[in-house]
Design a protein around this motif. Structure first.
Motif, PDB file in Angstrom:
ATOM      1  N   VAL A  26       3.059  -9.248  -6.932  1.00 30.27           N
ATOM      2  CA  VAL A  26       2.023  -8.227  -7.002  1.00 30.27           C
ATOM      3  C   VAL A  26       0.967  -8.399  -5.968  1.00 30.27           C
ATOM      4  O   VAL A  26       0.751  -9.463  -5.696  1.00 30.27           O
ATOM      5  N   THR A  27       0.649  -7.346  -5.322  1.00 32.34           N
ATOM      6  CA  THR A  27      -0.001  -7.179  -4.044  1.00 32.34           C
ATOM      7  C   THR A  27      -1.244  -6.460  -4.473  1.00 32.34           C
ATOM      8  O   THR A  27      -1.395  -5.558  -5.058  1.00 32.34           O
ATOM      9  N   PHE A  28      -2.542  -7.280  -3.980  1.00 26.37           N
ATOM     10  CA  PHE A  28      -3.811  -6.527  -4.101  1.00 26.37           C
ATOM     11  C   PHE A  28      -4.487  -6.448  -2.886  1.00 26.37           C
ATOM     12  O   PHE A  28      -4.106  -7.389  -1.753  1.00 26.37           O
ATOM     13  N   VAL A  29      -4.995  -5.502  -2.610  1.00 27.15           N
ATOM     14  CA  VAL A  29      -5.663  -5.274  -1.247  1.00 27.15           C
ATOM     15  C   VAL A  29      -7.303  -4.804  -1.626  1.00 27.15           C
ATOM     16  O   VAL A  29      -7.560  -3.786  -2.324  1.00 27.15           O
ATOM     17  N   ASP A  30      -7.965  -5.655  -0.944  1.00 28.16           N
ATOM     18  CA  ASP A  30      -9.440  -5.662  -1.191  1.00 28.16           C
ATOM     19  C   ASP A  30      -9.758  -5.524  -2.621  1.00 28.16           C
ATOM     20  O   ASP A  30     -10.768  -4.725  -2.994  1.00 28.16           O
ATOM     21  N   GLY A  31      -9.199  -6.282  -3.314  1.00 31.25           N
ATOM     22  CA  GLY A  31      -9.453  -6.689  -4.902  1.00 31.25           C
ATOM     23  C   GLY A  31      -8.803  -5.682  -5.747  1.00 31.25           C
ATOM     24  O   GLY A  31      -8.852  -5.946  -6.900  1.00 31.25           O
ATOM     25  N   ARG A  32      -7.925  -4.610  -5.221  1.00 33.11           N
ATOM     26  CA  ARG A  32      -7.224  -3.732  -6.268  1.00 33.11           C
ATOM     27  C   ARG A  32      -5.938  -3.634  -6.031  1.00 33.11           C
ATOM     28  O   ARG A  32      -5.328  -3.947  -4.891  1.00 33.11           O
ATOM     29  N   GLN A  33      -5.235  -3.690  -7.165  1.00 36.37           N
ATOM     30  CA  GLN A  33      -3.890  -3.596  -7.075  1.00 36.37           C
ATOM     31  C   GLN A  33      -3.256  -2.603  -6.317  1.00 36.37           C
ATOM     32  O   GLN A  33      -3.523  -1.596  -6.424  1.00 36.37           O
ATOM     33  N   HIS A  34      -2.139  -3.098  -5.505  1.00 32.15           N
ATOM     34  CA  HIS A  34      -1.744  -2.016  -4.383  1.00 32.15           C
ATOM     35  C   HIS A  34      -0.221  -1.766  -4.633  1.00 32.15           C
ATOM     36  O   HIS A  34       0.136  -0.751  -4.653  1.00 32.15           O
ATOM     37  N   ASP A  35       0.420  -2.877  -4.930  1.00 28.87           N
ATOM     38  CA  ASP A  35       2.064  -2.651  -5.108  1.00 28.87           C
ATOM     39  C   ASP A  35       2.349  -3.695  -6.227  1.00 28.87           C
ATOM     40  O   ASP A  35       1.539  -4.696  -6.391  1.00 28.87           O
ATOM     41  N   PHE A  36       3.640  -3.611  -6.702  1.00 31.61           N
ATOM     42  CA  PHE A  36       4.367  -4.650  -7.433  1.00 31.61           C
ATOM     43  C   PHE A  36       5.841  -4.561  -7.012  1.00 31.61           C
ATOM     44  O   PHE A  36       6.354  -3.584  -6.748  1.00 31.61           O
ATOM     45  N   TRP A  37       6.390  -5.717  -7.166  1.00 25.71           N
ATOM     46  CA  TRP A  37       8.045  -5.717  -6.980  1.00 25.71           C
ATOM     47  C   TRP A  37       8.521  -5.804  -5.625  1.00 25.71           C
ATOM     48  O   TRP A  37       8.814  -6.743  -4.997  1.00 25.71           O
ATOM     49  N   ARG A  38       7.943  -4.778  -4.680  1.00 27.79           N
ATOM     50  CA  ARG A  38       8.517  -4.655  -3.374  1.00 27.79           C
ATOM     51  C   ARG A  38       7.112  -4.304  -2.664  1.00 27.79           C
ATOM     52  O   ARG A  38       6.067  -3.597  -3.323  1.00 27.79           O
ATOM     53  N   VAL A  39       7.007  -4.628  -1.259  1.00 28.38           N
ATOM     54  CA  VAL A  39       5.970  -4.349  -0.413  1.00 28.38           C
ATOM     55  C   VAL A  39       6.291  -3.275   0.575  1.00 28.38           C
ATOM     56  O   VAL A  39       7.498  -3.851   1.318  1.00 28.38           O
ATOM     57  N   ASP A  40       5.918  -1.853   0.602  1.00 26.55           N
ATOM     58  CA  ASP A  40       6.198  -1.274   1.629  1.00 26.55           C
ATOM     59  C   ASP A  40       5.441  -1.193   2.946  1.00 26.55           C
ATOM     60  O   ASP A  40       4.163  -1.131   2.541  1.00 26.55           O
ATOM     61  N   PRO A  41       5.907  -1.776   3.979  1.00 29.59           N
ATOM     62  CA  PRO A  41       5.123  -2.181   5.216  1.00 29.59           C
ATOM     63  C   PRO A  41       4.279  -0.917   5.690  1.00 29.59           C
ATOM     64  O   PRO A  41       3.070  -1.390   5.864  1.00 29.59           O
ATOM     65  N   ALA A  42       4.619   0.350   5.677  1.00 28.45           N
ATOM     66  CA  ALA A  42       3.906   1.379   6.037  1.00 28.45           C
ATOM     67  C   ALA A  42       2.783   1.714   5.186  1.00 28.45           C
ATOM     68  O   ALA A  42       1.605   1.789   5.633  1.00 28.45           O
ATOM     69  N   ARG A  43       2.926   1.450   3.963  1.00 25.61           N
ATOM     70  CA  ARG A  43       2.040   1.735   3.010  1.00 25.61           C
ATOM     71  C   ARG A  43       0.823   0.388   3.139  1.00 25.61           C
ATOM     72  O   ARG A  43      -0.121   0.915   2.803  1.00 25.61           O
ATOM     73  N   LEU A  44       1.395  -0.469   3.138  1.00 32.05           N
ATOM     74  CA  LEU A  44       0.153  -1.707   3.380  1.00 32.05           C
ATOM     75  C   LEU A  44      -0.582  -1.358   4.371  1.00 32.05           C
ATOM     76  O   LEU A  44      -1.709  -1.785   4.530  1.00 32.05           O
ATOM     77  N   ARG A  45       0.323  -1.241   5.765  1.00 32.65           N
ATOM     78  CA  ARG A  45      -0.774  -0.916   7.116  1.00 32.65           C
ATOM     79  C   ARG A  45      -1.576   0.218   6.893  1.00 32.65           C
ATOM     80  O   ARG A  45      -2.870   0.232   7.307  1.00 32.65           O
ATOM     81  N   GLU A  46      -1.164   1.306   6.076  1.00 35.90           N
ATOM     82  CA  GLU A  46      -2.155   2.297   5.731  1.00 35.90           C
ATOM     83  C   GLU A  46      -3.243   1.904   5.048  1.00 35.90           C
ATOM     84  O   GLU A  46      -4.448   2.224   5.267  1.00 35.90           O
ATOM     85  N   ALA A  47      -3.094   0.945   4.038  1.00 38.02           N
ATOM     86  CA  ALA A  47      -3.936   0.539   3.233  1.00 38.02           C
ATOM     87  C   ALA A  47      -5.087  -0.373   3.692  1.00 38.02           C
ATOM     88  O   ALA A  47      -6.323  -0.458   3.660  1.00 38.02           O
ATOM     89  N   LEU A  48      -4.554  -1.030   4.952  1.00 34.29           N
ATOM     90  CA  LEU A  48      -5.636  -1.977   5.687  1.00 34.29           C
ATOM     91  C   LEU A  48      -6.301  -1.308   6.742  1.00 34.29           C
ATOM     92  O   LEU A  48      -6.973  -1.829   7.442  1.00 34.29           O
ATOM     93  N   GLU A  49      -6.012  -0.149   7.019  1.00 38.02           N
ATOM     94  CA  GLU A  49      -6.649   0.777   8.113  1.00 38.02           C
ATOM     95  C   GLU A  49      -8.297   0.920   8.029  1.00 38.02           C
ATOM     96  O   GLU A  49      -8.618   0.908   6.569  1.00 38.02           O
ATOM     97  N   PRO A  50      -9.145   0.799   8.868  1.00 36.96           N
ATOM     98  CA  PRO A  50     -10.565   0.899   8.589  1.00 36.96           C
ATOM     99  C   PRO A  50     -10.781   2.068   8.279  1.00 36.96           C
ATOM    100  O   PRO A  50     -10.500   3.114   8.392  1.00 36.96           O
TER     101      PRO A  50
END
Length: 91
Positions: A67-91
């Motif tokens: 389970v992946t959380f970004v900035d304290g909020r659940q982002h994904d579970f089971w698999r991490v999509d690299p493009a989606r994670l990059r987007e979530a980390l954009e300023p």
């Protein structure tokens, strides 16, 4: 999650990405590789939390790890999509 209360999720103060894992989970290993690579590109700090050390986290996440959380909020579970994670980390 119906009928179960969501646990208070510990969030490392200095980590934007928190990856909840458990030992022996091949999906967790794959997710960790992706999170490490994306965070290395972006320069964002990240950490892992082994859910097996907390009965509350096991109850909440055992069927969903990793389970992946970004900035304290659940982002994904089971698999991490690299493009989606990059987007979530954009300023």
């Amino acid at each position: 999650m119906i009928g179960r209360r969501r646990p208070r999720v510990p969030h490392a103060q200095d980590a934007r990405v928190v990856l909840y894992t458990r030992p022996g989970c091949h999906l967790c290993e794959e997710a960790e590789t992706i999170v490490a690579a994306v965070c290395a590109e972006s320069g964002d700090p990240w950490t892992t939390v082994d859910i097996s050390g907390s009965a509350e986290l096991v109850e909440a996440f055992t069927d969903q790890v990793p389970v992946t959380f970004v900035d304290g909020r659940q982002h994904d579970f089971w698999r991490v999509d690299p493009a989606r994670l990059r987007e979530a980390l954009e300023p």
